[in-house]
Structure formats: C-alpha cells, structure tokens
Design a protein around this motif. Structure first.
Motif, PDB file in Angstrom:
ATOM      1  N   UNK B 110     -31.918 106.415  49.227  1.00  0.00           N
ATOM      2  CA  UNK B 110     -31.864 107.008  50.568  1.00  0.00           C
ATOM      3  C   UNK B 110     -30.739 106.378  51.365  1.00  0.00           C
ATOM      4  N   UNK B 111     -30.646 105.060  51.285  1.00  0.00           N
ATOM      5  CA  UNK B 111     -29.592 104.375  52.039  1.00  0.00           C
ATOM      6  C   UNK B 111     -28.215 104.841  51.589  1.00  0.00           C
ATOM      7  N   UNK B 112     -28.025 104.991  50.284  1.00  0.00           N
ATOM      8  CA  UNK B 112     -26.685 105.356  49.826  1.00  0.00           C
ATOM      9  C   UNK B 112     -26.344 106.796  50.202  1.00  0.00           C
ATOM     10  N   UNK B 113     -27.325 107.690  50.201  1.00  0.00           N
ATOM     11  CA  UNK B 113     -27.059 109.067  50.652  1.00  0.00           C
ATOM     12  C   UNK B 113     -26.739 109.073  52.142  1.00  0.00           C
ATOM     13  N   UNK B 114     -27.516 108.356  52.930  1.00  0.00           N
ATOM     14  CA  UNK B 114     -27.266 108.337  54.377  1.00  0.00           C
ATOM     15  C   UNK B 114     -25.887 107.757  54.680  1.00  0.00           C
ATOM     16  N   UNK B 115     -25.485 106.759  53.896  1.00  0.00           N
ATOM     17  CA  UNK B 115     -24.178 106.135  54.132  1.00  0.00           C
ATOM     18  C   UNK B 115     -23.038 107.069  53.732  1.00  0.00           C
TER      19      UNK B 115
END
Lengths: 430, 430
Positions: B110-115
């Motif tokens: 999730x963090x990498x998609x949001x980033x």
C-alpha cells in the motif's frame, strides 16, 4: 525461519498425519539426509545447489556488474530458472530499481518492454546455460536491434551468464563482454543463489552477501531429524500429506513482495517432483487477496490439498487513519499489518476447522538474510522430498519432447515430434 | 471464439471422454440450459450476470467517469471480484494508462502504491458492494489521507461503485461523488462486464461498447447442445473430466496480456464450484514461460489434471533480426509470434502424446470484442458446470467463517470464531 506443522497433525484433518506416522517419517528423513550430505560432500549434480552459499563468489559478481550498479533499470533476458530466481529476489528486497524480464516470446509483451526501456541507462543480463534457448535468444536478438535503434552500443551494456561453451560464450568472448558462469552442477530452478539470480540483485541494490549468509544459515540447519530442521520438516510433511491424498500444495504468502516467490516455488516443486506419475501440483496464491478468490474451494472443496501459509513476523508500520464513518470506526488507529495478520490467522484457523491440513512458515522480516534462508530451505525441502518420492529431482526429461517438436516446427531441423503435431485430433465447436 | 475438444476425447487420455459419454453429457447440457435460460428470463440472482451485456449502461458509466477519462492513472481500491475483472480488462486491452490496484492489506505494498501515484492526475475508483469490506475500506482511508497530504481534495478525484445502501453510499451522497451501482443480482466474480469492471476500462481507453458487444455475441451463442455452443462445451468437458479424475484445471493462456485473465478465471472457477467436497482446483499458468516450469509435472506427474490452452489466432508482427550466429540462424527472419505458436502447438501435442487431456480455446485477436466474448463464455461455462455439479454457483458461504474470525480479532465485535483462532494447535520446528 520456523515452521509450525501443528495444523497438519489434526486428528480430524483430511488428510492428516498421525503422530506415529511422523516417527516413521523421521527415520526416512535420516536416511535421506545421509544421501543429501553425501551428494553435497561430493558436489554431485544437483546436490551442488545446496553448496551455493559457500561456492558462489559475490565479489566476482559485483566485479562483473561493475559500472552497471548505477543503472536505472536492469533487463533479464532468460526463461524459467534463468529468470524466476532473479525476479523473486528483486521483487522481494530490491531498492526500487526497475527489473524488467523478457521470459516469454509474446510479440506484444516484448515490444512493450523494448519501448519502455531507456537503453542508455539499462543493464541487460542475458542468461542461458546452453546459449541456444530459442525463446531467450530470439528476445536477445530483438534487444540488440532495439539498442542499435537507440544508438546504444550493445556490447557496452550487456552482461552474459552462460555455460562454459556455446554461442553466448563465444559472443561474449568475441566482444569482450563481462561474462559469468552458470554453475555446472546446478539446475536452473536451483540457481537463485548463484550468478543467475544475483546479477540483477546487485544492480537493484540487494545485499547479496546477506542473501548468501541466509543461505548459509539454512545449510547449517540441515540435520538428520525433521524435528530439528524446518526445511526437512516442510519437505517431509508435504510428501507425507501427498501420499495420503494432498495432491495439490497451495503456496500462499501473506506478503505482496513474495508473489514472485510463489511462482519460483511452483517451478521448483513441479519440475523437480513431477515424475513417474507422482508429484504435488503447486498452486500459487496470495494472502489476503485470494481469500476472496480461492478460500471457498480450499475450505469446502475436495480434500485433495494442503495449504502453506507464509509470513514475516514483523512488517513496516502503517496506521489506518481515524474515521467518523460509524461502521468503520473499529479500523481507525489500527496498523494495516495487523489487519493482514488477523486475516492470516483467521484463514489458518478456518482451514483447520474445516479439516484442511495447513502449515505455517514464519521468518523475522522480509530482508536479504531471511529471503536467502527461505530460498535455501525450500530447495532443501524439495530435495528431501525428492529422496522420499524416489525420483530424480534434478532432471526434467518430460520437457524435451515439446522442445524437439517446437524446433521441428520452426525449421531448425526435421523432427518426428513436429510431425506428430500435425496429426492432432480435432473436434472444433464454434 | 471456438473450442477444440479433440484432445480431451483421446482413447488413451487419462482421464479422457469417450464419444458415448459426450452424448449423455449433451442431454444433461440441454436440461441445464433450460434452467439457465429460465434464470436469465427471470433475472434471478446470479443468472442475471448473463444478462449484463444487455443491462449494463455504458453511457451511464462514461458519464460517471466524466472528466476522469483523461487521467494519467486510475487506482482501483477493491478486493476479489471488485478488482480482478477490472484488472483483467485493463491489462489485456488498456491503452497503456496505468491501472494500480489496492487489493490487499500489505503495508509495504500500500505504501509503495501511494508513493508512486500523483493524485492530482489519478482517478480513484473504490468498489465494495456492502461498503464495509475491511480490506477495501482500510485502504480507502489511507488513500484519502495520502490525497490530503498531496493537497488534493479527495472528493474531486473519487468515483464510488457500491450497493444501494451502506457507508460508501452515504459517503458518496454526502460529498456528491459520482456513484455507480453494483448490479444487485450479480456476485462480484461475475461482475467484470458491469460498472465494477468497466470504470477502470473507460479511464484506460478501452472500448467498453465493444466489450459488451462481445458479451452479447456470447449470449447469442448459448444453445441447448454443447456441440453448438463453445461455452457449454467447455463447461461440460471440464465437469466430465473432473468426474473422471481431473481435479485440477490448468488455465494456460499463450498471451502475456491474459495473465490477469487466468487469475480472474481462477476466482470464477474456485469460488463458484468449490462446494460440497467438489470443484476443480484452478491452476494459473502462462505459455510459453511455464513450459519451463510446470510442463514436466503436467506431462509426467499424476493423471489428475486437464490443461486449457488459450490463444489468439492473430498477433502483432515482430520479426526476429537475421543473425550470423550459426546456431541461431534458423530464428533470423522468423516472426516472434510464430515462435510462440510453435511452442503452443508443441506443448499441446506433447500433452496429448502423454495422455494428458487438454482443450484449445481460440479467438480472433486480443481486442475488446474477443475479450468480452471470452469473459462471457467462461462465465456461462462456469454456470453450466455448476448446474451439472448441482451446487449453488453464486454463493460463497465458506468464506464467512474466516471473515467473522478476522472481525473478531480486529475488535469489531466479539465472535466465537476469533476465540477458535487462539486455540490453535502448535508444533513448531526451529
């Protein structure tokens, strides 16, 4: 790494292992371990894979990668074992440097990868032991053409990993390319911790020394009893459950970074053990996503499978924001990883409750050391299972018929298999 | 679309269908077709999915997408059937506009998609029929936070697809968001050709009218005899082979653009048919890549599977350059697609020669019309198979236990399933 086989021992699991079965299994493991230790000591074909953490030379790999370490992207041109190990490593622990893989001969896919790449900033790693693999070499010829079209000298941007002779070896020598050797005694599907898997790992910033150290800790854990060795416990339990009817083995990591790992495992398991009418069918799944896709079948379908649930003990924190939406208030302030872990435990219990055997594999966190250990342990588990089945774990003879047929169809030479293709029985419904 | 069942009828295939079995099967198909036609005529729960090509309103979907059609990326927040159909469509026929999917609760992912996302240029499509799906809503709360951090007003960039009540519906109404309805009689895994699958399709430039027209051609092809209807032929043959021991169904498209399709199929097949101790285990594979991974098992392993081989009749041309490397000269000047097709035919013959039943599905080319037809036909095949098994194709009761356990663990409310989780039997090996 540790493995919990409690949910494979349930009295009411179908199939399930009884405690006395574990004891006899342990005796078989002791014999198999002796064979494996002997194979390792002689560096025999295949068994040599379990020596890679010692025999792989990380300095040599780093040297061959040289200037490429700063590339913006790496492109692997290879197929099967020449690509999956590398993809597994870079997906799980890469630093975000893009890793493209050409491991198919789909024109649309090859074209889109070639169009996406800036070859002035890309390292190309071409991998084929024989140097003649049709899919790989077809793509490599296209890559060279695309580099020329971009005004890039392909000899400046290419690393070759191949056997000690063959067309790729000659090409590398003619053009003075950095060239690494596919280790001679190691089948492709066991080569992740060698030159084959570690070149893209270096370029995407992975700590390959830690990967190898993780592998070493796996090597040190091998022991004559399944009760002391997680790798053997896994291989033995999978084998024994298969004997009792679990013909499918669902590999279900609860970590997106291990999606490629499940594919790697599928090759390892299928190609090593699928012989003489035996071998579990590996089924790739991903938690929690596939709970909303496959779990209905696992819980309520035929009793012909085991499920392997895999997770890191620790994850990066990410807190779900508080919300005033009433039905969702319970989620606010919770860590997202806690949600995933709750799903993991719920699924595990749900399978157990329905009598579907399952195994839990846990490691500390998804880093280079744990991944090296995981890859090593799964390879050791597979080799152990191969001993118990009594198959030749390291060959893949059934792939050859199709290869000869394809070569015949492509006009490389006449083959009787190609002739057989044209005799296909047809019953078409339109 | 056409289907060739010749290689499932081989006298020496194990399992294999004899011609007289086909005749009795055809009688069962006639009865099942009547039930299906009746269900469609009444728009009954589940059967309504086969009416989607008529009932879906493409204009309404285009209107809801409005300004978002020019977005640089679309993010789907949904899980299972709320994500897989959309991903299947955009991967196969999207125009290259990025389609991100949050369909898991892995913090790292999730963090990498949001980033990776630029929210000023991204359309967010949040999909949950109930509006309470824990995974989806957790991610959506995080997406709203990330948008706020980027200075983007989330109400300006969000489209909601949900049922006619629930928290997401209320949220959409409060903030005057574009909102579409999940069709009431259609389970998520059958919803690709509805609002659920078509919003990301519109934003990634797909011709949704052609998708629906393809679906319509599937609807028109349904007929009381499997000999006249490819969809029913597939469902009936898969069912009959399963009855004779093919407990696994390998879905192996020879097109990279159909990798997500194989996943979509796996959900469709597993969740619809995995009931009452029955149901084939869908196994995802990809040609030609997985020939170097799975084929050994399919050809030499247990006789417990069938293989479904899928390909377009026509592909984009891409010519392999001529080369002076002697061993590779035969590849020079060949079209890459010809290599892939040679592999396809070689694998098909290799399986037949070994007595492993397989089925060939072909369609003209990978475009919107063919894909719509393919999705529709697989759904019809699945519903037909469900009638033959005698299961309730459209429910997924076995998923509920785990959901209650997870909700209990997360503190939403006390559940006895959560209690059962803590009673897990442990046998840990370290």
């Amino acid at each position: 790494m540790n493995i919990d086989i409690g949910n494979a021992l349930l009295d009411d699991a179908t199939p399930g292992l009884r405690t006395d079965r574990l004891e006899t299994l342990d005796e078989q493991v002791a014999d198999a371990h002796e064979r494996i230790a002997d194979g390792r000591a002689r560096d025999e074909f295949g068994y040599a894979a379990l020596n890679l953490p010692e025999t792989t030379d990380p300095d040599g790999i780093r040297e061959a990668c040289g200037d490429f370490e700063d590339s913006e992207a790496v492109l692997t041109v290879g197929i099967g074992g020449s690509a999956l190990g590398a993809a597994t490593i870079t997906e799980a622990i890469g630093d975000g440097t893009a890793h493209y893989v050409l491991d198919n001969v789909d024109p649309a896919q090859t074209e889109s990868v070639l169009a996406a790449l800036d070859f002035t900033e890309t390292a190309v790693h071409v991998v084929s032991r024989s140097g003649t693999t049709a899919e790989t070499l077809s793509n490599f010829l296209l890559v060279r053409e695309a580099m020329a079209d971009d005004g890039v000298d392909w000899t400046e941007r290419t690393i070759v990993t191949t056997g000690d002779s063959g067309p790729l070896r000659s090409l590398a020598e003619t053009h003075n390319l950095p060239v690494l050797e596919v280790p001679a005694g190691v089948p492709g599907r066991f080569s992740a911790l060698s030159t084959v898997g570690l070149v893209p790992a270096v370029i995407t910033g992975c700590d390959i020394e830690a990967l190898l150290a993780g592998g070493k800790s796996g090597a040190e854990s091998l022991s004559p009893s399944l009760f002391d060795c997680p790798a053997y416990a896994y291989g033995a339990v999978a084998y024994a459950l298969d004997q009792q009817g679990a013909g499918a083995n669902v590999m279900m990591p609860y970590a997106e970074g291990l999606e490629a790992f499940a594919e790697w495992f599928a090759q390892l398991w299928a190609e090593s053990l699928g012989k003489a009418g035996m071998g579990q069918t590996p089924v790739r799944a991903l938690g929690a996503t596939d709970q909303h896709s496959q779990l209905q079948l696992y819980r309520a379908g035929p009793r012909d499978k085991m499920v392997t649930l895999l997770r890191p003990a620790r994850r990066e924190p990410l807190t779900i924001p508080e919300t005033d939406i009433e039905a969702l208030e319970y989620l606010g302030g919770t860590d997202l990883g806690e949600v995933l872990d709750a799903e993991f435990e719920a699924t595990e219990a749900s399978l157990a409750e329905a009598g579907c055997p399952n195994v839990r594999i846990e490691f500390d966190r998804l880093d280079a050391h744990s991944l090296g250990r995981l890859l090593y342990d799964m390879e050791a588990a597979c080799i152990l299972a191969g001993e118990l089945y009594g198959v030749d774990t390291f060959t893949q003879p059934a792939v050859e018929w199709g290869k000869r047929a394809a070569r015949g169809l492509l006009g490389a030479k006449e083959t009787e298999e190609a002739q057989a293709v044209t005799n296909k029985r047809t019953r078409r419904i339109e």
